[in-house]
Design a protein around this motif. Structure first.
Motif, PDB file in Angstrom:
ATOM      1  N   ALA A 196       0.830  -1.206   0.000  1.00 31.67           N
ATOM      2  CA  ALA A 196       0.000   0.000   0.000  1.00 31.67           C
ATOM      3  C   ALA A 196       0.863   1.253   0.000  1.00 31.67           C
ATOM      4  O   ALA A 196       0.580   2.231  -0.715  1.00 31.67           O
ATOM      5  CB  ALA A 196      -0.936  -0.014   1.211  1.00 31.67           C
ATOM      6  N   LYS A 197       1.918   1.250   0.784  1.00 34.37           N
ATOM      7  CA  LYS A 197       2.815   2.413   0.840  1.00 34.37           C
ATOM      8  C   LYS A 197       3.506   2.637  -0.500  1.00 34.37           C
ATOM      9  O   LYS A 197       3.586   3.767  -0.987  1.00 34.37           O
ATOM     10  CB  LYS A 197       3.861   2.217   1.944  1.00 34.37           C
ATOM     11  N   GLY A 200       1.575   4.313  -3.118  1.00 35.88           N
ATOM     12  CA  GLY A 200       1.237   5.705  -2.853  1.00 35.88           C
ATOM     13  C   GLY A 200      -0.076   5.898  -2.126  1.00 35.88           C
ATOM     14  O   GLY A 200      -0.633   7.006  -2.105  1.00 35.88           O
ATOM     15  N   LEU A 201      -0.583   4.845  -1.510  1.00 42.16           N
ATOM     16  CA  LEU A 201      -1.849   4.913  -0.791  1.00 42.16           C
ATOM     17  C   LEU A 201      -1.629   5.292   0.671  1.00 42.16           C
ATOM     18  O   LEU A 201      -0.516   5.177   1.196  1.00 42.16           O
ATOM     19  CB  LEU A 201      -2.566   3.563  -0.852  1.00 42.16           C
ATOM     20  N   ASN A 202      -2.690   5.731   1.310  1.00 45.97           N
ATOM     21  CA  ASN A 202      -2.678   5.955   2.753  1.00 45.97           C
ATOM     22  C   ASN A 202      -2.944   4.604   3.417  1.00 45.97           C
ATOM     23  O   ASN A 202      -4.071   4.094   3.339  1.00 45.97           O
ATOM     24  CB  ASN A 202      -3.759   6.962   3.139  1.00 45.97           C
ATOM     25  N   PRO A 203      -1.942   4.003   4.053  1.00 46.48           N
ATOM     26  CA  PRO A 203      -2.135   2.644   4.563  1.00 46.48           C
ATOM     27  C   PRO A 203      -3.231   2.535   5.630  1.00 46.48           C
ATOM     28  O   PRO A 203      -3.878   1.498   5.741  1.00 46.48           O
ATOM     29  CB  PRO A 203      -0.762   2.269   5.127  1.00 46.48           C
ATOM     30  N   SER A 204      -3.459   3.606   6.376  1.00 46.72           N
ATOM     31  CA  SER A 204      -4.535   3.575   7.378  1.00 46.72           C
ATOM     32  C   SER A 204      -5.898   3.450   6.712  1.00 46.72           C
ATOM     33  O   SER A 204      -6.775   2.705   7.178  1.00 46.72           O
ATOM     34  CB  SER A 204      -4.503   4.840   8.243  1.00 46.72           C
ATOM     35  N   ARG A 205      -6.079   4.180   5.612  1.00 45.07           N
ATOM     36  CA  ARG A 205      -7.350   4.094   4.894  1.00 45.07           C
ATOM     37  C   ARG A 205      -7.499   2.735   4.220  1.00 45.07           C
ATOM     38  O   ARG A 205      -8.611   2.196   4.120  1.00 45.07           O
ATOM     39  CB  ARG A 205      -7.455   5.225   3.864  1.00 45.07           C
ATOM     40  N   ASP A 208      -8.766   0.439   6.733  1.00 44.24           N
ATOM     41  CA  ASP A 208     -10.202   0.637   6.962  1.00 44.24           C
ATOM     42  C   ASP A 208     -11.033  -0.155   5.956  1.00 44.24           C
ATOM     43  O   ASP A 208     -12.120  -0.650   6.284  1.00 44.24           O
ATOM     44  CB  ASP A 208     -10.547   2.130   6.855  1.00 44.24           C
ATOM     45  N   LEU A 228       1.795   0.731  11.878  1.00 41.05           N
ATOM     46  CA  LEU A 228       1.780   2.058  11.263  1.00 41.05           C
ATOM     47  C   LEU A 228       2.223   3.144  12.226  1.00 41.05           C
ATOM     48  O   LEU A 228       2.797   4.158  11.817  1.00 41.05           O
ATOM     49  CB  LEU A 228       0.375   2.376  10.733  1.00 41.05           C
ATOM     50  N   LYS A 229       1.980   2.948  13.515  1.00 39.17           N
ATOM     51  CA  LYS A 229       2.375   3.932  14.531  1.00 39.17           C
ATOM     52  C   LYS A 229       3.821   3.744  14.983  1.00 39.17           C
ATOM     53  O   LYS A 229       4.336   4.555  15.749  1.00 39.17           O
ATOM     54  CB  LYS A 229       1.464   3.820  15.752  1.00 39.17           C
TER      55      LYS A 229
END
Length: 291
Positions: A196-197, A200-205, A208, A228-229
């Protein structure tokens, strides 16, 4: 049957055992504790638990003994020998090993306990630090139905999914199946996040979207956000997961099963431990994929 004022002995107050003992205290049970490092039990003692100076002393004072230690060698140390549980517990005492250990060792404890008039069960758990704190552990048990029925109220404080899987050793075999399922799942979670990274995506989204679908799992919902944190605090230690996987791989080989996914995961976690991460949580596996 357990007495109404049952005295519970707890051996092992680490990440899991501490929360389990606290939940039993909160439920009104009388708790005795022993651990090799007394400081680890300090909070429990402040909250009303009673300290015992040895395994033998704890066994002698308890109606039910729960062990939650690290390795099969630790299980052998606390159960066997002149200073162990089996030599010191009174006839009729219940002894419950909740450590993830070898099925053959669970059977040996059961047989030797039975010879001394003790009631033994193996009852490893799954759910990590979150499940231990919230009293929502999955508890996989092996032993006799009547013993399971007697101690079910104790299990009910500690967990929600509580199933008798069969005779002595069946709980350990079930937990090993659990660890096999987690092993390759953790690889997939790490690869998904890195993918995902790189896309170029937001991995948190992304989490979800995928955590509630067919890819959903405890690792994806609970451990991926920690990845992620950059939170690698142990809900379950890398070193203990390596121990579990090694036992599972040995057991699988004994049954003529190669378990290739398990073997790969064990290799990766051993590589992670060699990089100094053995005391990190299992979610630290992501570090290998981000190099």
């Amino acid at each position: 049957m357990l007495p109404t004022n049952v005295k519970i002995g707890m051996i092992g107050t680490g990440v899991m055992g501490k929360s389990m003992a606290q939940n039993l205290l909160d439920a009104g049970y009388s708790i005795h504790v022993y651990t090799r490092t007394k400081q680890k039990a300090a909070e429990l003692l402040e909250n009303g638990a009673a300290w015992k100076d040895s395994v033998a002393e704890l066994a002698q004072a308890s109606d039910l003994v729960i062990t939650m230690v690290g390795y099969p060698s630790d299980v052998e140390r606390v159960y066997f020998g002149s200073g162990g549980i089996l030599e010191n517990a009174r006839a009729g005492t219940y002894v419950i090993d909740m450590t993830t250990s070898k099925p053959a060792l669970a059977t040996e404890i059961y047989n030797r306990a039975s010879e001394r008039g003790l009631h033994a069960m193996d009852a490893p758990v799954s759910g990590g630090d979150v499940g231990a704190k919230n009293g929502t552990l999955a508890i996989m048990t092996g032993g006799e139905q009547n013993v399971f029925d007697d101690i079910f109220p104790i299990f009910d404080v500690l967990g929600e999914n509580i199933i008798l899987q069969g005779e002595a050793g069946a709980g350990q075999h079930t937990k090993l199946a659990n660890q096999i399922a987690i092993a390759t799942n953790m690889i997939g979670v790490c690869e998904a996040i890195v993918y995902a990274k790189k896309a170029g995506l937001n991995p948190s989204r992304v989490l979800d979207s995928i955590s509630t679908g067919a890819a959903g799992s405890f690792s994806l919902s609970k451990l991926a956000p920690r990845m992620l944190k950059g939170d690698y605090a142990p809900g379950f230690y890398v070193k203990h997961f390596i121990k579990d996987m090694a036992i599972a791989l040995e057991s699988a080989k004994d049954m003529g099963f190669s378990a290739p996914g398990l073997k790969l995961s064990l290799e990766l976690y051993r590589e992670l431990a060699e990089k100094g991460e053995e005391d990190s949580g299992t979610q630290a596996l992501i570090k290998l994929f981000e190099e």
